[in-house]
Design an enzyme around this catalytic site. Structure first.
Site, short mmCIF file in Angstrom:
data_model
loop_
_atom_site.label_atom_id
_atom_site.label_comp_id
_atom_site.label_asym_id
_atom_site.label_seq_id
_atom_site.Cartn_x
_atom_site.Cartn_y
_atom_site.Cartn_z
N CYS A 98 0.79 -1.44 0.21
CA CYS A 98 0.05 0.03 0.04
C CYS A 98 0.73 1.31 -0.20
O CYS A 98 0.35 2.35 -0.07
CB CYS A 98 -0.81 -0.16 1.16
N PHE A 151 -3.28 2.50 -18.72
CA PHE A 151 -3.63 1.40 -19.34
C PHE A 151 -2.65 1.43 -20.54
O PHE A 151 -3.20 1.07 -21.70
CB PHE A 151 -5.00 1.82 -19.75
N VAL A 152 -1.45 1.26 -20.40
CA VAL A 152 -0.14 1.32 -21.36
C VAL A 152 -0.33 -0.20 -21.74
O VAL A 152 0.51 -1.15 -21.12
CB VAL A 152 0.99 1.75 -21.08
N ARG A 153 -1.02 -1.07 -22.73
CA ARG A 153 -1.02 -2.20 -23.05
C ARG A 153 -1.73 -2.53 -24.18
O ARG A 153 -2.80 -1.90 -24.66
CB ARG A 153 -1.76 -3.15 -21.84
N GLN A 154 -1.21 -3.76 -25.03
CA GLN A 154 -1.90 -3.99 -26.35
C GLN A 154 -2.23 -2.91 -27.26
O GLN A 154 -3.42 -2.80 -27.74
CB GLN A 154 -3.43 -4.76 -25.69
N GLN A 155 -1.11 -2.21 -27.53
CA GLN A 155 -1.16 -1.28 -28.44
C GLN A 155 -2.07 -0.16 -28.01
O GLN A 155 -2.78 0.71 -28.97
CB GLN A 155 -1.33 -1.66 -29.86
N ARG A 156 -2.37 0.41 -26.79
CA ARG A 156 -3.49 1.49 -26.45
C ARG A 156 -2.76 2.15 -25.36
O ARG A 156 -2.39 1.47 -24.31
CB ARG A 156 -4.62 0.68 -26.20
#
Length: 298
Positions: free
Chosen positions: A130, A272-277
């Site tokens: 935490c 949400f930096v993932r899967q080209q987005r």
């Protein structure tokens, strides 16, 4: 038995017996776990001949890079302002048990550094999951002195942001063995990996990165961008701002307070930096897209 992690201290991991289940079948196997042990951080301060020592914090961490973790923690929590405020960090020799010696460190502060003793009396306990608990108010953290982030740059191609998670994962030796660690990775604007640290706590991983840069005399980190695994919390934004990092990207979601702080600090925050987005939550001027000139070219 699995191959031990490469280039990592033996205290960073341990083996355990498990049952691996596939469909309706189970078989005995050996797995690798990320180690988690408490680290007690003590301070030495005061004029020569009148030095005092006290415990500041206990944090659960993955053993390794303890001095960097300590230095980064002291900087991002406002105990010190620069490398010059530290005369040294050492493992405490005066602990009762030998096995605890590498779990207690003491940071020696310069003799002339003034201490806010009432604030130290409200010292906090830090858990690996935490982050820092017990802050008296968010306003007090906002009021902490932070380096001014550069209003322009660094400019980062959107394609570079897309590539960061894969580059970070490829460099995570311990994660590949355990699957149970967070990482903080520092990159150049072109996407070159500059520094990576792993820990069971995302806050600890970032403190290790910042501490390494502090001890190497590299602060402020104005020409870098940071990728953190998991979500982006207020504490991570605040710590990055203290180190002078203008661009923070996270694999997960940011909190509302993280977004608000990034706006206030002048930091570009991506989530949400993932899967080209990915989403840009604040100060998008530093992210460059194809066929769009950088602000300096306009």
């Amino acid at each position: 038995m699995p191959t031990p992690p490469v280039f990592l201290p033996p205290t960073s991991y341990e083996y355990t017996s498990v049952q691996k289940v596939a469909g309706t079948r189970a078989e005995e196997a050996t797995d690798v776990l990320a180690a988690e042990e408490p680290l007690e951080i003590r301070l030495g301060y005061g004029p020569a001949g009148q030095r005092e020592h006290r415990t500041l914090s206990i944090t659960m961490r993955t053993p390794g890079h303890d001095f960097e973790l300590t230095a980064g923690f002291l900087l991002t929590e406002g105990i010190i302002r620069s490398r010059a405020d530290l005369t040294g960090i050492l493992y405490c020799p005066d602990v009762e048990k030998d096995e605890e010696r590498e779990n207690v460190v003491r940071a020696e502060l310069t003799a002339g550094l003034s201490m806010d003793l009432p604030r130290l009396e409200r010292h906090f306990y830090t858990s690996s999951s935490c982050g820092v608990c017990g802050k008296t108010s968010i306003d007090a953290v906002h009021a902490a002195s932070c380096p001014v982030l550069p209003p322009d740059g660094p400019y980062v191609d959107a394609a570079v942001i897309h590539e960061l998670p894969a580059r970070q994962r490829a460099a995570q030796a311990l994660f590949e063995q355990t699957g149970g660690l967070h990482a903080a990775a520092l990159f150049s604007p072109a996407g070159e990996l500059l520094l990576l640290r792993e820990d069971v706590g995302r806050h600890n991983a970032l403190d290790k990165v910042i501490g390494a840069a502090l001890l190497a005399g590299q602060l402020p980190l104005h020409d870098t961008l940071l990728l953190v695994s998991g979500r982006a919390s207020f504490e991570l934004v605040q710590k990055a701002a203290v180190a002078g990092i203008p661009v923070l990207a996270a694999v997960g979601a940011p909190s509302s307070l993280a977004v608000s702080a990034a706006h206030d600090f002048g930091m570009t925050l991506c989530g949400f930096v993932r899967q080209q987005r990915f989403n840009i939550y604040s100060h998008p001027r530093r992210i460059i897209f194809p066929d769009e000139p950088t602000p300096t070219q306009q």
